[in-house]
Design an enzyme around this catalytic site. Sequence first.
Site, PDB file in Angstrom:
ATOM      1  CG  ASN A  27      -0.378   0.051   2.422  1.00 57.02           C
ATOM      2  OD1 ASN A  27       1.048  -0.097   2.579  1.00 57.02           O
ATOM      3  ND2 ASN A  27      -0.990   0.151   3.462  1.00 57.02           N
ATOM      4  CG  ASP A 102       8.702 -13.631  16.631  1.00 58.13           C
ATOM      5  OD1 ASP A 102       8.841 -14.033  17.844  1.00 58.13           O
ATOM      6  OD2 ASP A 102       9.696 -13.419  15.850  1.00 58.13           O
ATOM      7  CG  ASP A 203      11.167 -12.537  21.671  1.00 56.97           C
ATOM      8  OD1 ASP A 203      12.126 -12.404  20.609  1.00 56.97           O
ATOM      9  OD2 ASP A 203      10.933 -11.744  22.644  1.00 56.97           O
ATOM     10  CD  GLU A 265      15.747 -14.823  20.697  1.00 56.87           C
ATOM     11  OE1 GLU A 265      16.713 -13.731  20.168  1.00 56.87           O
ATOM     12  OE2 GLU A 265      14.843 -14.197  21.349  1.00 56.87           O
ATOM     13  CG  HIS A 330      14.834 -10.257  13.839  1.00 55.06           C
ATOM     14  ND1 HIS A 330      14.796 -11.467  14.170  1.00 55.06           N
ATOM     15  CD2 HIS A 330      14.630  -9.652  15.091  1.00 55.06           C
ATOM     16  CE1 HIS A 330      14.289 -11.859  15.265  1.00 55.06           C
ATOM     17  NE2 HIS A 330      14.129 -10.480  15.969  1.00 55.06           N
ATOM     18  CG  ASP A 331      17.432  -9.958  16.995  1.00 57.40           C
ATOM     19  OD1 ASP A 331      16.991  -8.937  16.895  1.00 57.40           O
ATOM     20  OD2 ASP A 331      17.086 -10.900  17.899  1.00 57.40           O
TER      21      ASP A 331
END
Length: 540
Positions: A27, A102, A203, A265, A330-331
């Site tokens: 969008n 997640d 997480d 994790e 992503h870390d």
Amino acid sequence: MSKPIIKSWWKHGVMYQIYPRSFKDSNNDGIGDLEGIIQSLDYLQDVGVDGIWLSPIYRSPMYDFGYDVSDYCSIDPIFGTIANFKKLLKEAEKRNIAIIMDMVLNHTSHLHPWFVESRSSVDNPKRDWYIWHPGKNGKVPNNWMAAFGGRAWTWDELTRHYYLHLFTEQQPDLNWHNPEVKKAMVDVLRYWLDMGVKGFRFDVINYIVKDINVRSNPYRLRLTYPRRHDLQVHIYDRNQPEIHDILKELRQLLDSYGDTMSVGETYPNEGEKEPAMAASYQGNNDELHLSFDFSTIYARFNAREFECILKNWYHAIGDSGWPCHVLSNHDQSRAITRLANNDVRKAKLLAVMLLTQKGTPFIYYGEEIGMVDGKIKRSQIQDPLGKKYWPFHKGRDKARTPMQWDVTPNAGFSNGKPWLPVNSDYVTTNVLQQQRNKQSILHLYKDCIAIRRLHPALYAGDIEFVSAPDDVLLYKRVFKNEHLMIALNFSKAKKDVTIGVKGEVLLSSCGNSSMHSSHSSIHGGTLTLDAYEAVIIKVQ
Ligand code: NOJ
């Protein structure tokens, strides 16, 4: 296509992590969304993905980009709606792709109604859902530090108590000693399982319970950026024994929904390799289905070092659990940058290693096209960790730059201004171009996944490491009569490897045909590997 000989999809399948903000924006608000992911499903199916792990998409004030949840049962409007999510589930299912969410169990957002209530008064029924403490002698209760800077305790003037947060102060930690918290979270898990999700990535699951007496952690010496959090051994704010009982209950819940899964994790002390800790959370095959060993984060591009890491991981897992493997997320800095100096030949070797191990591989979005770490100026930093510690730690944004789809502006990610800058290499590193180039890393991923799917030795077989020259990692994968051998040359020099068997090269990372087939040759049981070449051999 024949059916895999092991039943559980999460054991034989290939997982793909999407960071939704950065994948595909439908969008044009500059932020990726669910509709964008739906539009990309054909691509993911073509790559050969069996499951997608979505980083959080719940309603959130986004202090930590979704890892601060203010409503676990709704979708943040930035990403779409529940209707979009249901469509995603349906469209993914049509393509045999499972969706896993997640799930942040350790903390909520400070704007979550539970915390708003909890902080409102000391006798509020939800007071004990979080970890409150009056302090000791007018000071913080103990020495615990937050991962994102400063003390893990914030003083709340209204009720004159401290609350605990192991991350930002906008992420108060839940009190898992309170059974009501577990009950509420089980309801959340049920909500998504009933909708059709096939599992969860939990997480920081090894953080969820803290020492009931809030004892201070011991200190340790370590060279680090100025983060005092890394100068402690986290024995009281992580890995408490009660976590195992909670996971047993969650496992029973997941198993009652059929072939669902969980991956945890399980985060080590900074800089440490702790495979046994990660493996312990699989219990006796009655806790997590999978857990991440992050030893690879602290590895170098070195055959012996990877051999050691992998052997330690398999040893820790033993026979009752199931390994999984991950190089990027992503870390962390992307593996191609962290381990491979942005050299695609090395990244191809890492891909073959990842996809031919015993256990479930996790690919991080963009890894399959060799996306490198982005260059983020200080003014562009979004990550709270980077904002706090720049220039010592420049944050995690470099691993979260927009997916590079094609050569159109913003790499086809968005027609708006992307929330993070697009890597300048998108003109050469993008999906469309790599789809057209049979030599690309994308084709290597596809070919390797296709081979993996065809050969039970790769997705179900045992693994055995074989002695090899320095710089070469050599291992066998065996299932019944099927026998494969994988050779990885970590050196920039050619290497001769005696493998003592005859075989057919199924794949070479330096290959020049559509199936990345033989560039290497096996003469009388000797294989000559090019610089950084990786091969898969079917032993005759
Ligand atoms: C671990 C997640 O991977 C990371 O992105 C997040 O910031 C922290 N947990 C806090 O939820």
